[in-house]
Design an enzyme around this catalytic site. Structure first.
Site, PDB file in Angstrom:
ATOM      1  N   LYS A 113       0.921  -1.278   0.044  1.00  0.00           N
ATOM      2  CA  LYS A 113       0.023   0.103   0.174  1.00  0.00           C
ATOM      3  C   LYS A 113       0.835   1.320   0.166  1.00  0.00           C
ATOM      4  O   LYS A 113       0.644   2.234  -0.736  1.00  0.00           O
ATOM      5  CB  LYS A 113      -1.011  -0.080   1.268  1.00  0.00           C
ATOM      6  CG  LYS A 113      -2.087  -1.058   1.037  1.00  0.00           C
ATOM      7  CD  LYS A 113      -3.099  -0.768   1.876  1.00  0.00           C
ATOM      8  CE  LYS A 113      -4.299  -1.732   1.476  1.00  0.00           C
ATOM      9  NZ  LYS A 113      -5.565  -1.649   1.910  1.00  0.00           N
ATOM     10  N   LYS A 199      -4.786 -10.270  -6.265  1.00  0.00           N
ATOM     11  CA  LYS A 199      -5.844 -10.552  -5.740  1.00  0.00           C
ATOM     12  C   LYS A 199      -7.102  -9.643  -6.013  1.00  0.00           C
ATOM     13  O   LYS A 199      -6.588  -8.504  -6.569  1.00  0.00           O
ATOM     14  CB  LYS A 199      -5.738 -10.775  -4.298  1.00  0.00           C
ATOM     15  CG  LYS A 199      -5.488  -9.466  -3.542  1.00  0.00           C
ATOM     16  CD  LYS A 199      -5.668  -9.353  -1.757  1.00  0.00           C
ATOM     17  CE  LYS A 199      -5.759  -8.296  -1.386  1.00  0.00           C
ATOM     18  NZ  LYS A 199      -6.739  -7.940  -0.428  1.00  0.00           N
ATOM     19  N   LYS A 202     -10.735  -4.310  -3.409  1.00  0.00           N
ATOM     20  CA  LYS A 202     -11.475  -2.906  -3.403  1.00  0.00           C
ATOM     21  C   LYS A 202     -10.869  -1.839  -4.167  1.00  0.00           C
ATOM     22  O   LYS A 202     -11.494  -0.880  -4.694  1.00  0.00           O
ATOM     23  CB  LYS A 202     -11.886  -2.462  -2.226  1.00  0.00           C
ATOM     24  CG  LYS A 202     -13.000  -3.432  -1.501  1.00  0.00           C
ATOM     25  CD  LYS A 202     -13.510  -2.744  -0.273  1.00  0.00           C
ATOM     26  CE  LYS A 202     -13.819  -3.709   0.764  1.00  0.00           C
ATOM     27  NZ  LYS A 202     -12.891  -3.112   2.032  1.00  0.00           N
TER      28      LYS A 202
HETATM   29  P1  ATP Z   1      -8.612  -3.025  -0.113  1.00  0.00           P
HETATM   30  O1  ATP Z   1      -8.205  -3.238  -1.426  1.00  0.00           O
HETATM   31  O2  ATP Z   1      -9.284  -1.569   0.473  1.00  0.00           O
HETATM   32  O3  ATP Z   1      -7.204  -3.359   0.801  1.00  0.00           O
HETATM   33  P2  ATP Z   1      -9.722  -5.462   0.028  1.00  0.00           P
HETATM   34  O4  ATP Z   1     -10.626  -5.946  -1.147  1.00  0.00           O
HETATM   35  O5  ATP Z   1      -8.405  -6.154   0.349  1.00  0.00           O
HETATM   36  O6  ATP Z   1      -9.560  -3.820   0.405  1.00  0.00           O
HETATM   37  P3  ATP Z   1     -10.342  -5.717   2.930  1.00  0.00           P
HETATM   38  O7  ATP Z   1     -11.371  -4.781   3.707  1.00  0.00           O
HETATM   39  O8  ATP Z   1      -8.931  -5.514   3.265  1.00  0.00           O
HETATM   40  O9  ATP Z   1     -10.599  -5.788   1.426  1.00  0.00           O
HETATM   41  O10 ATP Z   1     -10.356  -7.265   3.482  1.00  0.00           O
HETATM   42  C1  ATP Z   1     -11.863  -7.786   3.948  1.00  0.00           C
HETATM   43  C2  ATP Z   1     -11.900  -9.280   4.357  1.00  0.00           C
HETATM   44  O11 ATP Z   1     -11.832  -9.723   2.912  1.00  0.00           O
HETATM   45  C3  ATP Z   1     -10.355  -9.599   4.841  1.00  0.00           C
HETATM   46  O12 ATP Z   1     -10.733 -10.847   5.750  1.00  0.00           O
HETATM   47  C4  ATP Z   1      -9.512 -10.199   3.644  1.00  0.00           C
HETATM   48  O13 ATP Z   1      -8.711 -11.186   4.016  1.00  0.00           O
HETATM   49  C5  ATP Z   1     -10.668 -10.450   2.973  1.00  0.00           C
HETATM   50  N1  ATP Z   1     -10.305 -10.532   1.493  1.00  0.00           N
HETATM   51  C6  ATP Z   1     -10.082  -9.326   0.678  1.00  0.00           C
HETATM   52  N2  ATP Z   1      -9.629  -9.737  -0.668  1.00  0.00           N
HETATM   53  C7  ATP Z   1      -9.714 -10.922  -0.722  1.00  0.00           C
HETATM   54  C8  ATP Z   1      -9.613 -11.937  -1.804  1.00  0.00           C
HETATM   55  N3  ATP Z   1      -9.383 -11.455  -3.066  1.00  0.00           N
HETATM   56  N4  ATP Z   1      -9.717 -13.135  -1.639  1.00  0.00           N
HETATM   57  C9  ATP Z   1     -10.154 -13.686  -0.295  1.00  0.00           C
HETATM   58  N5  ATP Z   1     -10.532 -12.926   0.562  1.00  0.00           N
HETATM   59  C10 ATP Z   1     -10.105 -11.549   0.489  1.00  0.00           C
END
Ligand code: ATP
Ligand code: LTN
Length: 336
Positions: A113, A199, A202
């Site tokens: 990040k 991965k 968001k």
């Molecule tokens: P950002 O991109 O803003 O960091 P993010 O999409 O990674 O957001 P988070 O809010 O950080 O989402 O994660 C929320 C939950 O979803 C956490 O438990 C994280 O491990 C899970 N998670 C996020 N992305 C994935 C993915 N691609 N596959 C499986 N689990 C995920």
């Protein structure tokens, strides 16, 4: 013996996608009646990267509505907002003073990040996992269901708890409980639709890279039609050279609720033209009930606020108790 306590959270930084759902929230919902559950909205974490103050409160409510729409049941589960409970920030400060800086500098999420932020890296971004440790340890949680990307943060949480127990507690009376991560093998890392080696996230600037839980049938159709595939004939889970194929089959398996073996058999001779309509169908049908319940909750803002108020009261009592124990151990005086 009482039920084990489960705790987890998601940041209100945009609409949840299938990675969040399949990696985390689906696992919160499953088996929730066997546990004493606490799920919160991590709005203090949401400002570790630049954010829009005009949207934070709305996104917090929308995420609470989505938690409920995904099937969290208030009979077994307490839902609350992190910033409503001041103990999170306060315990994070106490932890800051016992956490070595180099433990944070090696966090993969920080490095990734920070790279994206360029010059604009806040102390909060570095300190993010310490706040996360406070979130978890305040509730003396037994289990923390998350996706695979959070594994390192949970290891750090255990290290902080062990250090505090060692430095200020006694072997027979540890102050904090060491939690176990709960990371399911299937769905722990859902990949981007535009690149099967990244991965789903968001914060990916491309909408095309993810299916959100609120995508319309047309959006789902368009995204799946245009998603990255490969020119190989036949579909298989096991070819490491075909990450997109593995990912799309996993999405199909989890959204259709079938076993891996059944999907492998059904799809072994298929081409993408035959497979994609099936995938589109299970996604549209799987998300429809969530979307319907979400729309309903969003028309009941008063009820939603009441859920969060009740959650706050229940969570606050536990959090204050743990914070008090830590402050006692560190030698703080009590106000008269
Ligand atoms: P950002 O991109 O803003 O960091 P993010 O999409 O990674 O957001 P988070 O809010 O950080 O989402 O994660 C929320 C939950 O979803 C956490 O438990 C994280 O491990 C899970 N998670 C996020 N992305 C994935 C993915 N691609 N596959 C499986 N689990 C995920
Ligand atoms: N860092 C987590 C969100 C989060 C969390 C937590 C998860 C903040 N505090 C406590 C589990 C337990 C993420 O998913 N990015």
């Amino acid at each position: 013996m009482g039920k084990q306590r489960v705790l987890s959270g998601v940041q209100p930084t945009g609409t949840l996608h299938l990675g969040n759902y399949l990696g985390a929230i689906r696992n919160w919902v499953e088996d929730q009646n066997q546990y004493d559950n606490y799920f919160f909205i991590a709005d203090l974490h949401a400002i570790t990267v630049p954010h829009d103050p005009g949207q934070l409160a709305d996104q917090t409510y929308a995420l609470a509505a989505l938690y409920l729409a995904c099937g969290l049941d208030l009979e077994h589960t307490t839902i609350f907002v992190q910033s409503h409970i001041s103990a999170h920030a306060e315990l994070a400060w106490l932890f800051n003073c016992i956490t070595p800086l180099n433990w944070l500098e090696r966090m993969i999420q920080f490095k990734e990040k920070a790279l994206k932020q360029g010059e604009n890296v806040s102390i909060g971004l570095l300190d993010y996992p310490v706040l996360q440790a406070a979130d978890i340890l305040l509730y003396q949680a037994d289990l923390v269901p998350v996706g695979e990307d959070q594994k390192q943060h949970l290891e750090l949480t255990r290290d902080i708890a062990a250090r505090l127990n060692f430095q200020y507690g006694s072997e027979t009376h540890p102050i904090l409980k060491l939690p176990e991560p709960l990371i399911r093998k299937e769905g722990a890392r859902i990949m981007s639709l535009t690149d099967g080696t990244n991965k789903m996230s968001k914060s990916d600037p491309s909408e095309q890279s993810r299916i959100t839980l609120l995508d319309t049938p047309d959006e789902i159709r368009n995204k799946i039609k245009r998603c990255k595939t490969d020119p190989v004939r036949g579909l298989s889970f096991d070819d490491p050279e075909r990450p997109e194929c593995q990912n799309l089959l996993t999405l199909y398996q989890l959204m259709s609720g079938q076993s891996k073996a059944a999907v492998a058999k059904e799809c072994t001779d298929m081409g993408w033209g035959q497979f994609k309509p099936l995938l589109i169908e299970v996604m549209i049908e799987g998300l429809r009930p969530i979307q319907d319940r979400y729309t309903e909750w969003m028309t009941q803002k008063q009820e939603l606020a009441a859920v969060l108020q009740k959650g706050k009261d229940k969570a606050d009592a536990i959090a204050s108790d743990t914070l008090g124990k830590v402050k006692d151990a560190l030698g703080y005086s009590h106000p008269l």
